[in-house]
Design a protein around this motif. Structure first.
Motif, PDB file in Angstrom:
ATOM      1  N   PHE A   7       5.356   1.284  -2.949  1.00  0.00           N
ATOM      2  CA  PHE A   7       4.072   0.873  -2.322  1.00  0.00           C
ATOM      3  C   PHE A   7       4.163  -0.684  -1.467  1.00  0.00           C
ATOM      4  N   ALA A   8       5.105  -1.421  -2.407  1.00  0.00           N
ATOM      5  CA  ALA A   8       5.226  -2.879  -1.793  1.00  0.00           C
ATOM      6  C   ALA A   8       5.895  -2.778  -0.705  1.00  0.00           C
ATOM      7  N   SER A   9       6.814  -1.948  -0.188  1.00  0.00           N
ATOM      8  CA  SER A   9       7.537  -2.026   0.983  1.00  0.00           C
ATOM      9  C   SER A   9       6.921  -1.259   1.983  1.00  0.00           C
ATOM     10  N   GLY A  10       5.228  -0.924   1.819  1.00  0.00           N
ATOM     11  CA  GLY A  10       4.477  -0.458   2.828  1.00  0.00           C
ATOM     12  C   GLY A  10       4.163   0.882   3.007  1.00  0.00           C
ATOM     13  N   GLU A  11       5.155   1.927   2.152  1.00  0.00           N
ATOM     14  CA  GLU A  11       4.918   3.319   2.250  1.00  0.00           C
ATOM     15  C   GLU A  11       3.388   3.841   1.594  1.00  0.00           C
ATOM     16  N   ARG A  12       2.847   4.571   2.347  1.00  0.00           N
ATOM     17  CA  ARG A  12       1.687   5.175   2.080  1.00  0.00           C
ATOM     18  C   ARG A  12       1.674   6.649   2.271  1.00  0.00           C
ATOM     19  N   SER A  13       2.409   7.351   1.531  1.00  0.00           N
ATOM     20  CA  SER A  13       2.853   8.617   1.726  1.00  0.00           C
ATOM     21  C   SER A  13       2.007   9.727   0.621  1.00  0.00           C
ATOM     22  N   SER A  14       2.061  10.871   1.002  1.00  0.00           N
ATOM     23  CA  SER A  14       1.733  11.978  -0.124  1.00  0.00           C
ATOM     24  C   SER A  14       2.622  11.813  -1.206  1.00  0.00           C
TER      25      SER A  14
END
Length: 403
Positions: free
Chosen positions: A352-359
């Motif tokens: 999440f901190a790295s910018g990943e917003r995935s299922s």
């Protein structure tokens, strides 16, 4: 907070998993002991995690019921073979174990049937009544059984020593494993006096009781004597390091390890102790060097992997930490082992901190929210933000309202 804990060998979650394995193998006596130990440790380490404490208490209740059922079944067999005294002992022990009202009714009915089978010439005072009050022999049988199970987990040489220390030590050792540390100190101190010339292992158990009561000076004295007399015994170093960590004497821990015999100093357990000590001193680079060397010398090990992941996080090397957590999760999936919610959450947080917003990350947070209710609100907040990023406004609002 340190990477590891050697006071009782493992985390509450690790001990709980050992209990789960015993339970699944129908070894309910051993399972109960592990769950009791896990609950005791959780109450000391995370007393505010009420959901986890309740889940352990529920597992203990179920295990006690299964033990009671086993004693009831064995009592029925003994009754059929006319071993009435032994059958009575098992029925009363079953009553002592269970809190299930339906099961209690069944056991009392079995006692009534047993009473009807007693020969008429048996003295009146020995006739059975369906009372839940345990006889003194039941307590003794239960204590002997409990002690035997505790000893079965020990190396054979230590097991034989413990079984030869007598009733006072037995009572102290059981109290120690039940978390009754004041009683443990009293009984183990008495046992040490009884075996003053050969009670080094008693001194080690007594020091554990003192440590849990915060009596670090007395615990340190006992363990130091043990190490001096047994310089090649690992357990003494583990316990003395734990005392040094608790009292902030990290230099003392380093000196202890560096002064250990060469053949012991280079072993995996002592190198892990040294790495943990450096971590608690915030000497992260030194800790990393130690654990990387352990990985090179001894191969992949989850304990080392978890330590390195935490070290990399503290050093700001998040990508390396995330990679390690991901490898641990992949390993758990391959072998079918239960994944520690802490690992799931750390991996999800770094993604999440790295910018990943995935299922994929969404599913991790949903899983952690279910497995660890104490961090549910934080997980729901993350889930809401991921749904919003994925364009699902309705679900984003729903989870936002839950957080």
């Amino acid at each position: 907070m340190g990477l590891l804990s050697f006071l009782a060998g493992k985390s509450a979650e690790d001990i709980e998993r050992a209990g789960d394995k015993y339970f699944n193998d129908s070894e309910f006596g051993a399972a109960k002991i592990e769950y009791d130990k896990a609950l005791n440790k959780a109450e000391r380490k995370t007393p505010d995690n009420l959901n986890y404490l309740q889940s352990l208490q529920e597992k203990i209740r179920k295990t006690r019921d299964e033990l009671a059922k086993a004693h009831q079944q064995n009592g029925e067999l003994l009754m059929e073979s006319q071993n009435f005294d032994e059958a009575e002992d098992l029925f009363r022990l079953a009553l002592e174990l269970t809190s299930n009202p339906d099961l209690k009714i069944e056991i009392k009915a079995a006692l009534s049937r047993l009473n009807a089978l007693i020969p008429s010439d048996r003295p009146d005072e020995t006739l059975l009544v369906p009372s839940p009050v345990p006889a003194a022999v039941d307590v003794l049988d239960s204590e002997d059984e409990y002690f035997a199970i505790l000893c079965n987990a020990l190396p054979e040489e230590v097991k034989q020593m413990y079984q030869g220390y007598g009733q006072t030590f037995k009572q102290g050792f059981i109290a120690l494993n039940n978390g009754d540390f004041k009683t443990a100190v009293k009984r183990l101190s008495d046992a040490l006096e009884e075996h003053s010339s050969g009670g080094l292992m008693i001194a080690l158990e007594l020091s554990t009781a003192h440590m849990n009561l915060g009596h670090y000076d007395r615990a340190s004295e006992l363990v130091s004597q043990f190490v001096q007399s047994n310089p090649n015994e690992l357990r003494g170093y583990q316990m003395l390091c734990d005392i040094y960590w608790a009292t902030g004497n990290f230099d003392g821990a380093v000196r202890l390890i560096e002064g250990s015999p060469v053949q012991l100093k280079e072993t995996f357990p002592l190198q892990v102790l040294l790495g943990e000590t450096y971590f608690q001193m915030e000497r992260y680079a030194d800790a990393k060097t130690i654990f990387l060397a352990c990985q090179t010398r001894y191969g992949q090990n989850e304990l080392v992997s978890r330590a390195l992941a935490k070290i990399f996080e503290m050093m700001g090397e998040s990508d390396k930490a995330k990679t390690i957590y991901g490898q641990i999760l992949a390993g758990c999936k391959q072998c079918g082992a239960r994944t520690d919610p802490f690992i799931k959450r750390r991996y999800a947080e770094l993604c999440f901190a790295s910018g990943e917003r995935s299922s994929r990350v969404l599913e991790l947070y949903l899983s952690v929210a279910q497995e660890d209710p104490d961090c549910r609100d934080d997980c729901y907040q993350r889930i809401s933000e991921i749904y919003e990023a994925l364009g699902n406004v309705k679900e984003a609002r729903r989870y936002q309202s839950l957080s």
